[in-house]
Design an enzyme around this catalytic site. Structure first.
Site, PDB file in Angstrom:
ATOM      1  N   ALA A 163      19.221 -67.978 -51.380  1.00 10.16           N
ATOM      2  CA  ALA A 163      20.499 -68.197 -52.126  1.00 10.16           C
ATOM      3  C   ALA A 163      21.118 -68.939 -50.696  1.00 10.16           C
ATOM      4  O   ALA A 163      20.982 -69.137 -49.909  1.00 10.16           O
ATOM      5  CB  ALA A 163      20.885 -66.680 -52.111  1.00 10.16           C
ATOM      6  N   GLY A 244      18.156 -63.261 -54.664  1.00  7.11           N
ATOM      7  CA  GLY A 244      19.167 -63.875 -55.576  1.00  7.11           C
ATOM      8  C   GLY A 244      20.059 -62.466 -55.327  1.00  7.11           C
ATOM      9  O   GLY A 244      19.462 -61.449 -55.260  1.00  7.11           O
ATOM     10  N   VAL A 248      19.062 -62.021 -61.853  1.00  9.38           N
ATOM     11  CA  VAL A 248      18.407 -62.869 -61.453  1.00  9.38           C
ATOM     12  C   VAL A 248      16.851 -63.168 -61.001  1.00  9.38           C
ATOM     13  O   VAL A 248      16.117 -63.027 -61.546  1.00  9.38           O
ATOM     14  CB  VAL A 248      18.716 -64.049 -61.055  1.00  9.38           C
ATOM     15  CG1 VAL A 248      18.064 -65.939 -61.158  1.00  9.38           C
ATOM     16  CG2 VAL A 248      19.861 -64.532 -61.361  1.00  9.38           C
ATOM     17  N   GLY A 249      17.084 -61.605 -60.921  1.00  5.63           N
ATOM     18  CA  GLY A 249      16.195 -61.094 -59.844  1.00  5.63           C
ATOM     19  C   GLY A 249      14.267 -60.579 -60.706  1.00  5.63           C
ATOM     20  O   GLY A 249      13.826 -60.917 -61.132  1.00  5.63           O
ATOM     21  N   GLU A 266      13.855 -60.369 -52.956  1.00  6.70           N
ATOM     22  CA  GLU A 266      14.504 -59.603 -51.907  1.00  6.70           C
ATOM     23  C   GLU A 266      16.552 -59.889 -53.053  1.00  6.70           C
ATOM     24  O   GLU A 266      17.057 -60.336 -52.982  1.00  6.70           O
ATOM     25  CB  GLU A 266      15.045 -60.050 -50.810  1.00  6.70           C
ATOM     26  CG  GLU A 266      13.515 -60.792 -50.157  1.00  6.70           C
ATOM     27  CD  GLU A 266      13.507 -58.881 -49.451  1.00  6.70           C
ATOM     28  OE1 GLU A 266      14.311 -57.896 -49.283  1.00  6.70           O
ATOM     29  OE2 GLU A 266      12.150 -58.489 -48.988  1.00  6.70           O
ATOM     30  N   CYS A 300      23.348 -59.889 -48.156  1.00  6.52           N
ATOM     31  CA  CYS A 300      22.773 -58.413 -48.642  1.00  6.52           C
ATOM     32  C   CYS A 300      22.944 -57.435 -48.163  1.00  6.52           C
ATOM     33  O   CYS A 300      22.735 -56.302 -48.411  1.00  6.52           O
ATOM     34  CB  CYS A 300      21.409 -58.692 -49.513  1.00  6.52           C
ATOM     35  SG  CYS A 300      20.342 -59.576 -47.838  1.00  6.52           S
ATOM     36  N   THR A 301      23.030 -57.221 -46.600  1.00  8.19           N
ATOM     37  CA  THR A 301      23.277 -56.227 -45.924  1.00  8.19           C
ATOM     38  C   THR A 301      24.121 -55.505 -45.819  1.00  8.19           C
ATOM     39  O   THR A 301      24.498 -55.141 -44.881  1.00  8.19           O
ATOM     40  CB  THR A 301      22.609 -55.895 -44.736  1.00  8.19           C
ATOM     41  OG1 THR A 301      23.066 -57.398 -43.778  1.00  8.19           O
ATOM     42  CG2 THR A 301      20.897 -56.431 -44.687  1.00  8.19           C
ATOM     43  N   GLY A 462      22.318 -57.259 -40.792  1.00  3.97           N
ATOM     44  CA  GLY A 462      21.374 -57.861 -40.118  1.00  3.97           C
ATOM     45  C   GLY A 462      20.025 -57.139 -39.306  1.00  3.97           C
ATOM     46  O   GLY A 462      20.046 -55.841 -39.639  1.00  3.97           O
ATOM     47  N   ALA A 463      19.126 -57.544 -38.770  1.00  2.00           N
ATOM     48  CA  ALA A 463      17.507 -56.859 -38.900  1.00  2.00           C
ATOM     49  C   ALA A 463      16.972 -57.938 -37.354  1.00  2.00           C
ATOM     50  O   ALA A 463      17.371 -59.556 -37.833  1.00  2.00           O
ATOM     51  CB  ALA A 463      17.095 -57.023 -40.036  1.00  2.00           C
TER      52      ALA A 463
END
Length: 513
Positions: A163, A244, A248-249, A266, A300-301, A462-463
């Site tokens: 993405a 994404g 769509v997933g 994801e 996404c997070t 964040g990761a």
């Protein structure tokens, strides 16, 4: 700004005066779909034109990938790790230029753009060590003079569909692990950030060339929907990693599953932070504001919801409002700014509609939103991060909006807060702010957060690459990056060796001739 970007493009090997495609190997010359322009959401200016790949290009790429796979999988894993190590070193040399391009083409702050490239470097370091740790298990056989063990083999071609919001890091999370596992990769990035992908491909192509290895180990196809559909439905690609939207997933997952392929998904997040009455409120404000407004809410997070204890609700809300007043919104290449633009006009439209929907459902906005205009905001993609008081069951709160909109929700007991946190379709990231050990442990227990990521005293956003990244429910269940996520890129094989002079059968079965 444009002069600086031209210099960045030149340093990354991308010419602005000619349509760019891949790496100079003319893979983009087979098709006839024309070009797509890349525009910066920071100033609305065209950066460069990029050739689009068609089905002829796709088949050309598949052929070269298959040929490269035969060579690549035969190399010892530590040798593959050495190539990934060199890629990491090349990224270190290009960190500033690539991070600047990420910031300019995607719109995230320069600090975040540089941080994304650092994630790429980190995953390369992780993968290098992993290349000597692709361990299998040894097992005791019930039959005498037999040995059992399991080993892992590469799957083959890995398709990566990424993405726009993390235009380089997510690809590297997949590619670095897939490579050391012996796979080759075909990457279909977002067409909104095509130049970032081209820059990455040029860097890895140079590393491969310097090692006299086929470029088909890493391939790139710039497309809108055409190539993504091909990758999802192609039996020659045993694994598809898709990042994404949940919508769509579902399509990708169904297509891959219908041909018995494997997928790493994801998808969407609807992430909450629980603010306990025992929280450090000043620290909690920092985590909440960065989580909600960082990357203009396009992670996404990103933090979408704050679930705040009723005893400290008003106090924390007031702290939050004061903090939002300090946010600086503007050119993402200016390191003094906190928030850059949304990716494009369509994202702005979704932001406006979400605000309207929230108000229609009864939301009370304590920090008003809106589109910014005037000097510095000519692209029309800059919006105000906003905050609204809502109920968790509102339809708009149950959905993921990729924009800096933060929802505030009250709670009375921790059990209620956890229920609210879990009561959304998505299950990616979550957090609790508390100095109460019992609350922290309950949140992390089986009766606590149902998300793939659960944090204490840090935010949702964040990761680190050492931990597996991914979520549950409508987030898709996939895992990328650290821990044992490498197993998702390999196939398990159980082996039994008989070194006796007879052929005893399992379970004591007799079969005498």
């Amino acid at each position: 700004m444009q002069t600086d970007i031209n210099s960045v493009l030149k340093n990354l090997g991308i010419a602005d005066n000619n349509p760019a495609w891949s790496t100079g190997s003319n893979w983009g010359d087979h098709g006839n779909l024309g070009t797509i322009d890349s525009f910066s959401p920071a100033d609305g200016k065209r950066i460069a034109s990029v050739k689009l790949a068609d089905l002829t290009d796709y088949e050309y790429i598949i052929k070269h990938s298959q040929e490269a796979l035969i060579f690549w999988r035969s190399l010892p894993a530590p040798k593959r790790g050495e190539v990934v190590r060199q890629f990491g070193e090349a990224l270190r040399l290009h960190k500033h230029d690539l991070g600047t391009l990420v910031s300019y083409e995607m719109g995230k702050s320069l600090q975040e753009g540089l941080g994304e490239v650092q994630e790429m470097i980190d995953i390369c370091d992780f993968a290098v060590g992993l290349s000597r740790q692709l361990y299998g298990l040894a097992m005791h056989s019930e039959r005498p003079q037999h040995r059992m063990y399991e080993q892992w083999h590469p799957l083959g071609i890995v398709g990566i569909i990424s993405a726009f919001n993390f235009p380089v890091a997510v690809w590297s999370w997949n590619a670095a692990l897939a490579w050391v596992c012996g796979n080759v990769c075909i990457w279909k990035p977002s067409s909104k950030t095509a130049l970032c992908a081209i820059a990455c491909q040029k860097i890895i192509a140079t590393v491969l060339k310097n090692n006299e290895m086929p470029e088909g180990i890493s391939s790139l196809l710039i497309s809108e929907e055409l190539i993504g559909d091909q990758i999802s439905n192609d039996k020659r690609i045993p694994l598809v990693s898709f990042t994404g939207s949940t919508r769509v997933g579902r399509i990708v997952s169904a297509a891959v599953a219908s041909r018995f392929g494997k997928s790493i998904l994801e998808l969407g997040g609807n992430n909450a932070i629980i603010i306990s009455k025992d929280a450090d409120l000043d620290m909690s404000v920092i985590g909440a504001v960065f989580g909600a407004a960082g990357t203009a809410g396009q992670r996404c997070t990103s933090t979408r919801r704050l679930i705040i204890h009723e005893d400290i609700y008003e106090d924390f809300k007031n702290k939050l409002v004061r903090a939002y007043a300090q946010l600086r919104i503007g050119n993402p290449l200016d390191e003094h700014n906190h928030v850059g633009p949304l990716i494009d006009q369509h994202a702005v439209e979704l932001y406006i509609k979400a605000i309207e929907k929230a108000k229609a459902e009864g939301a009370n906005f304590v920090v008003e939103g809106g589109v910014l205009t005037g000097e510095g905001y000519e692209s029309g993609c800059f919006v105000k991060p906003c905050v609204a008081e809502v109920e968790n069951h509102y339809q708009i709160v149950q959905a993921e909006t990729f924009a800096p909109i933060l929802y505030l929700i009250r709670y009375t007991t921790l059990e209620e807060a956890i229920r609210l946190q879990n009561d959304v379709p998505q299950g990616l990231s979550s957090a609790i702010m508390t100095l109460n050990l019992r609350e922290a442990e309950l949140f992390l227990s089986a009766a606590g957060s149902d998300c793939g990521i659960a944090n204490v005293n840090i935010g949702t956003s964040g990761a680190e690459i050492g931990g597996a990244f991914g979520g549950e429910k409508e987030t898709g269940g996939g895992r990328e990056s650290g821990s044992d996520a490498w197993k998702g890129y390999m196939r398990r094989q159980t082996n039994t060796i008989n070194y006796s002079e007879t052929l005893p059968l399992a379970q004591g079965i007799k079969f005498d001739l």
